[in-house]
Design an enzyme around this catalytic site. Structure first.
Site, PDB file in Angstrom:
ATOM      1  N   TYR A   1      46.056   3.807  37.197  1.00 29.44           N
ATOM      2  CA  TYR A   1      46.946   4.581  36.335  1.00 29.44           C
ATOM      3  C   TYR A   1      48.239   3.832  36.001  1.00 29.44           C
ATOM      4  CZ  TYR A   1      48.863   5.070  40.926  1.00 29.44           C
ATOM      5  OH  TYR A   1      49.356   4.761  42.162  1.00 29.44           O
ATOM      6  N   GLY A   2      48.714   2.984  36.944  1.00 34.35           N
ATOM      7  CA  GLY A   2      50.005   2.333  36.773  1.00 34.35           C
ATOM      8  C   GLY A   2      50.623   2.024  38.124  1.00 34.35           C
TER       9      GLY A   2
ATOM     10  N   VAL B   1      53.811   2.878  41.257  1.00 32.70           N
ATOM     11  CA  VAL B   1      54.745   3.836  41.838  1.00 32.70           C
ATOM     12  C   VAL B   1      55.928   3.065  42.425  1.00 32.70           C
ATOM     13  CG1 VAL B   1      55.084   5.710  43.477  1.00 32.70           C
ATOM     14  CG2 VAL B   1      52.860   5.412  42.388  1.00 32.70           C
TER      15      VAL B   1
ATOM     16  N   LYS C   1      56.411   7.551  39.405  1.00 29.05           N
ATOM     17  CA  LYS C   1      55.094   7.065  38.997  1.00 29.05           C
ATOM     18  C   LYS C   1      55.173   6.684  37.531  1.00 29.05           C
ATOM     19  CE  LYS C   1      50.262   8.626  39.065  1.00 29.05           C
ATOM     20  NZ  LYS C   1      49.381   9.656  39.654  1.00 29.05           N
TER      21      LYS C   1
ATOM     22  N   ASP D   1      40.263  15.128  44.448  1.00 29.54           N
ATOM     23  CA  ASP D   1      40.413  13.765  44.978  1.00 29.54           C
ATOM     24  C   ASP D   1      41.200  13.768  46.281  1.00 29.54           C
ATOM     25  OD1 ASP D   1      39.944  11.063  45.072  1.00 29.54           O
ATOM     26  OD2 ASP D   1      41.596  10.529  43.745  1.00 29.54           O
TER      27      ASP D   1
END
Lengths: 264, 342
Positions: free
Chosen positions: B37-38, B40, B56, B158
């Site tokens: 996603y990227g 943090v 995030k 998840d």
């Protein structure tokens, strides 16, 4: 529609009084002779959202969410300073995602261009570039303060008429009005009865709710109140329902009290 | 560009001026982790008490070297939308979202540790198991957060040690709602949106068998796996993931299923009537049969007191599996040793 309505962003941040709504149109009002024209614009754009939504095969609830997003956006912005057509397309694009029924950005661009360019609207300037729509989405989500979950009257209507939850029974509990709660506290009613409405009357109530999105009602009243008002109007306007209420001896002057709740 | 070609230019420049920048409000202190996603980051607020936050940053999309707008991902929309509606002590709180320069920054409250670190700390550094009172406290708080999500019709999808955070005061916080979604009156079935959910070791048997319809109980299976992992300090069902084939079909996760059967035995139709309708039922039938050895697993792990709890959390039939609400009322939490705060 995550938790209950009273704890939602919808209730906490997006219900306004009429004066505030009027204030939001101050700039636009300078450009119209008759303030009513502003309301006509609201109807026009809501119809356009609905048309684009149908082209994209969006469900009614997602179209309603897109319309709510559009009205919320114009609580902070003016028609005269923005391009409502790209805002409409972005509202549909985000609403489809927020309602977990996403449509591809390319489809939104294609359908929006086709629809807006036809003779009725004559808007030929809609960008063909996906990134322009994505850019608008980015600013839209920001102006919506990331509140992307909206409550709608359809749910109350279907709950009161006992029409919901059959297909996904063990995962549908709790909602606004505490409808259908199986575990946890009930806030409203016993859940034992249901409203008896003819199929065509239910349809009418549904269509009345659709029409409420052509006004500012979704910014002013909680959705369940709109649903109940729609049911009330149905009892008045739906001929055979109205007739049967009149022929029932008691209650004949007040259709609202004649809402019949029978144990299901 | 003339105004007629981009009528939104005025609007955008107005907004760009009003919008506070991330660096106006926060000092970035360091990098915490990264994923698909990227990234943090750890950051200190410049306002008020200078509190620490986790920011995030979703990866901006690139076409070549140029960052461009391609549309916000479904998972970012989900995580943002759900987080804006919820608030609970045992769920990581979203403080704000900042949209800036084509990137989305979600500012969360900061928690010092996660369950994965707790497990590592005990297995590698202390070389001793987590004490029963602490284990119960962690489990209880985790279930408390999950019950809140489930009552709000949110399935997490998840849950795993890395997504369960814990503050220095011992408060458990469920994090990462990137795969979570609302289950209230879905417009289309859940499987239509995401073909694969839950990290393989924590994936419930109905998902491994290809179920098209599933519900909250997949989270409870994952909770069972997490509690077992806290007890033994290693994943209880550590299978090898079979990769998607070239057509992106999801294969039968044979090894993962074998790991489950190793301990819980082969699912029987009388305990799980729906099993025969599962798409992968025939693949499952081909596996060697096994008996349930959960009790001996618990004894070996010095976790006999948690056997009854695990047994109910690991019910094969999703409809018979313990719910978060019932789990919180489970006698395991009332019995000695009682849960404590860390």
């Amino acid at each position: 529609m995550a938790t209950d309505y009273w704890a939602s962003s919808h209730y906490k941040r997006w219900i306004f009084d009429r004066a505030t709504i009027k204030q939001a149109r101050a700039l636009d009002l300078q450009y119209v002779e008759d303030p009513e024209y502003i309301d006509f614009l609201g109807i026009f754009f809501a119809n356009l959202i609905s048309k684009l939504g149908k082209k994209l095969s969006m469900r009614q609830r997602a179209i309603a969410t897109a319309t709510v997003f559009f009205r919320r956006f114009y609580m902070k912005n003016a028609y005269c300073e923005t391009d409502p057509f790209i805002v409409i397309a972005a509202c549909c694009y985000v609403a489809a995602k927020a309602e977990e029924f996403p449509v591809h950005i390319k489809n939104v661009v294609t359908e929006a261009r086709l629809l807006f360019a036809n003779d009725e609207y004559g808007i030929k300037s809609f960008p063909s570039d996906n990134s322009k729509l994505a850019e608008m989405e980015f600013y839209l989500v920001d102006d919506l303060e990331c509140d992307l979950i909206a409550f709608h009257p359809y749910r109350t209507l279907m709950t009161l008429c006992g029409r919901e939850g059959s297909s996904v029974s063990h995962d549908t509990e709790a909602g606004e009005l505490g409808a259908g709660v199986q575990d946890g506290p009930r806030y409203w009613g016993t859940g034992e009865g249901k409203l008896e409405l003819q199929e065509s009357a239910l349809q009418m109530a549904w269509f009345i709710i659709n029409d409420t999105y052509r006004s500012d009602l979704c910014l002013i009243y909680p959705p369940h109140l709109i649903a109940i008002a729609a049911i009330y109007l149905t009892l008045v306007f739906h001929e055979s329902t109205h007739e049967s209420l009149k022929s029932a001896q008691s209650w004949q002057y007040t259709p609202f009290l004649a809402l019949k709740f029978k144990p299901s | 560009m003339p105004l007629s070609q981009d009528p939104m230019r005025y609007y955008r420049s107005k907004r760009d001026q009003q919008r506070p920048r991330v660096t106006d409000k926060y000092t970035i202190l360091g990098f915490i982790s990264s994923g698909t996603y990227g990234r943090v980051y750890k950051a200190r607020s410049k306002e008020g008490d200078g509190r620490i936050h986790a920011i995030k940053k979703f990866k901006p999309d690139k076409e070549g070297d140029v960052i461009t707008y391609t549309g916000i991902s479904q998972s970012a929309i989900r995580e943002i939308a759900l987080n804006r509606e919820i608030s609970h002590e045992n769920v990581v709180e979203l403080k704000e979202v900042i949209l800036e320069d084509k990137s989305i920054y979600m500012v969360f409250e900061y928690a010092e540790h996660d369950f994965l670190q707790v497990i590592h700390h005990h297995s590698q550094t202390l070389r001793s198991s987590i004490s029963a009172p602490v284990l119960k406290s962690l489990s209880y708080q985790l279930l408390n957060g999950l019950l809140y999500l489930h009552d709000a019709h949110i399935i997490h999808r998840d849950l795993k040690p890395a997504n369960i955070l814990i503050t220095s005061n011992g408060i458990v916080k469920i994090g990462d709602l990137g795969l979570a979604r609302l289950t209230y009156q879905p417009l289309q079935p859940l499987f239509a949106g995401d073909k694969v959910v839950v990290t393989i070791w924590y994936r419930a048997p109905e998902l491994l068998l290809g179920a098209k319809h599933y519900n909250k109980s997949v989270d409870m299976w994952a909770i069972g796996c997490v509690v077992a992992e806290l007890a033994s300090l290693r994943p209880i069902f550590k299978g090898e993931e079979a990769k998607l084939d070239s057509k992106k079909n999801v294969p039968f996760q044979k090894d993962q299923f074998l790991k489950i059967i190793d301990i819980l035995g082969t699912p029987e139709e009388r305990e799980w009537p729906g099993v025969k309708d599962m798409p992968e039922y025939l693949n499952m039938k081909r596996l060697d049969r096994n008996d349930n050895k959960l009790y001996s697993w618990c004894s070996k792990t010095n976790f006999a007191h948690g056997h009854e709890f695990l047994k109910q959390t690991f019910a094969y039939d999703p409809d018979k599996r313990l719910t978060a609400r019932d789990a919180l009322r489970h006698k395991w939490f009332q019995e000695d040793p009682k849960p404590t705060t860390k």
